[in-house]
Every structure is written in C-alpha cells, then in structure tokens.
Design a protein around this motif. Structure first.
Motif, PDB file in Angstrom:
ATOM      1  N   ASN A  48       0.867  -1.168   0.000  1.00  0.00           N
ATOM      2  CA  ASN A  48       0.000   0.000   0.000  1.00  0.00           C
ATOM      3  C   ASN A  48       0.910   1.225   0.000  1.00  0.00           C
ATOM      4  O   ASN A  48       1.426   1.620   1.040  1.00  0.00           O
ATOM      5  CB  ASN A  48      -0.886   0.023   1.247  1.00  0.00           C
ATOM      6  N   LYS A  89      -6.439   1.386  -1.309  1.00  0.00           N
ATOM      7  CA  LYS A  89      -6.713   1.242   0.117  1.00  0.00           C
ATOM      8  C   LYS A  89      -6.679   2.621   0.775  1.00  0.00           C
ATOM      9  O   LYS A  89      -5.642   3.283   0.765  1.00  0.00           O
ATOM     10  CB  LYS A  89      -5.676   0.341   0.796  1.00  0.00           C
ATOM     11  N   TYR A  98      -9.735   5.839   6.340  1.00  0.00           N
ATOM     12  CA  TYR A  98     -10.101   4.412   6.406  1.00  0.00           C
ATOM     13  C   TYR A  98     -11.116   4.175   7.518  1.00  0.00           C
ATOM     14  O   TYR A  98     -12.145   3.507   7.315  1.00  0.00           O
ATOM     15  CB  TYR A  98      -8.838   3.584   6.648  1.00  0.00           C
ATOM     16  N   LEU A 156      -9.690  -2.145  -0.701  1.00  0.00           N
ATOM     17  CA  LEU A 156      -9.556  -2.800   0.599  1.00  0.00           C
ATOM     18  C   LEU A 156     -10.327  -2.016   1.649  1.00  0.00           C
ATOM     19  O   LEU A 156     -10.321  -0.779   1.636  1.00  0.00           O
ATOM     20  CB  LEU A 156      -8.089  -2.869   1.038  1.00  0.00           C
TER      21      LEU A 156
END
Length: 253
Positions: A30, A107, A113, A140
């Motif tokens: 990532n 991601k 996130y 993700l």
C-alpha cells in the motif's frame, strides 16, 4: 492469503519503516500517494522496488494532512474529497507505470479508512473517485463497513482486510490509537492471532469477545515498531500451516 503493508511513508530526508525488508515479506504494498506521507522521488523508488520483487502496488489514498500523517479527521466537501482522491490515484499510477508496473488496487489510509467504516458521505466519495478513475480497481476495507457495502453496490471489487498489529473492539472496529490494546507488538501473539483468523475464522477482541471474521488480506503497518519482525512471523505461521502468501490483485505490468 494476501499479506500487505503500508510503504513509502517517509518524506525527503525522513525515513519511516524498512521498506526494502518489508518488500521481501509481503505480497501487496500500500504505497502512500503524497498527501499523508511520501515524496515523488521516494515513491517512485518504492514502486520500482515493488516491481522488482513482484509485489502488487496499491494506492494508499488519504486526507491532505502531512503534519498529522493522515490520522486526523477532516470534514471535507464531497467534491473536494473526490478530486483529492483522483489526484492521488493519478499521481501514484503515473509513478508506478514509470517504474514498470501500475496501481492494481486502492486502500484508504488512516483517519479516512476508519471514517468510512460508518460515514456514508465520505464512503460514497471514495467509491465515486475509484469508479471515475478506474472501476476495475478493487478496494480494501474493514469487513462490514459502509465503504465495502457501497463499493460492492457500485460494482467495485471488494477485499476484506484484517490487521495483524491492531486490537479490535467487540463490534469489529479497531481500537483507536492511543487507547490501551490498540497496538500489538509480540510476534508470537500476532502470528497466532492471524493463523487463528485464517484457519478458524475467529479473532479475540480487546475485551475477550470472540469475533467471527473473514479476511482476504492481512495488514502489518509499516510504521509499527519491529514491523518487519511481525510480518515475518505472520508469513511464517501461515506458510508453515500450508497457507500460501499471494497477492489478490496480481503484480504483473
């Protein structure tokens, strides 16, 4: 099982983590996109090393927050967030292509996130950005998150992620950094937890609750102390149990 790590997170003369060593362990990288960490020269070098090692390159997009390492919530206007994410995707994909590879998945990083686990508007913005840039890119996210639900509904490929070095709450979310039990450091404990997750589909939360969880990829944060040791322990435990480590998105050019 895929094993991933956050890489390219230094900036200029400041280095964070041992990317070279980690690239010998993981199957997916990532790579930062310059907004929460990373500068163009180091990101180009990270992409080149990933291509050489046969490691899949993912774009780790995040908030525009170098000082806070992308771990502080930002209340974005949706159009601004979409544009910032597309900008990051294009930048890293350009660097990856110059290095002989390309971005193969997305991601979100840090506060973004965790925010899109529940935040409908920002989750929708991330989905929109990925769809507008390249709808073939999988994403993700945390199992059960609003983000993965919206991504699947929009036709994006979704990849469920577990964290080897993070503690979990009883609801399946991560223990916030700074709270007791948020970070795990013992290689044997971390490896045993991930082996249990992969082979039995369960994980023990910080309060002792047994969570039922499925994952397609396991993350070891590159900035966690002794991150390479932790990643090697997880890799060894899984391969020792007959579970091969392989990138979910492939790594070819």
């Amino acid at each position: 099982m895929d094993l991933n790590s956050d890489l390219g997170e230094g900036f200029g003369a400041w280095r964070l983590g041992d990317d070279d060593a980690m690239l010998d362990v993981v199957s997916s990288a990532n790579v930062a996109c310059g907004f929460h960490a990373g500068d163009p020269r180091s990101l180009l070098a990270t992409c080149a090393r990933a291509v050489t090692r046969g490691v899949a390159i993912g774009a780790q997009v995040g908030y525009r927050d170098l000082a806070g390492f992308g771990r502080r919530f930002i209340d974005y206007d949706r159009a601004d967030l979409v544009a910032d994410l597309i900008y990051q995707l294009g930048a890293l994909d350009g660097l990856a292509r110059a290095a002989g590879g390309r971005v193969r998945y997305v991601k979100p990083h840090g506060a973004l996130y965790n925010t899109i686990v529940h935040h409908e508007q920002q989750a929708a913005a991330v989905v929109e950005a990925v769809r507008r840039y390249d709808p073939a890119l999988p994403v993700l996210g945390l199992p059960g998150s609003v983000f993965l639900e919206r991504a699947a509904a929009a036709g994006l490929g979704t990849v469920r992620e577990a964290f080897a070095d993070r503690g979990y709450r009883p609801d399946g979310s991560l223990v916030p950094r700074g709270e007791p039990g948020a970070l795990l450091h013992d290689p044997d404990e971390v490896a045993a937890r991930m082996l249990r997750l992969v082979t039995r589909g369960t994980l023990v939360a910080a309060d002792g609750t047994v969570l039922t969880m499925a994952a397609d990829s396991i993350c070891v944060h590159g900035d966690t102390p002794d991150a390479v040791t932790l990643a090697r322990a997880v890799h060894g435990a899984l391969t020792g149990a007959g579970v091969p480590i392989t990138a979910f998105a492939g790594a070819g050019s």
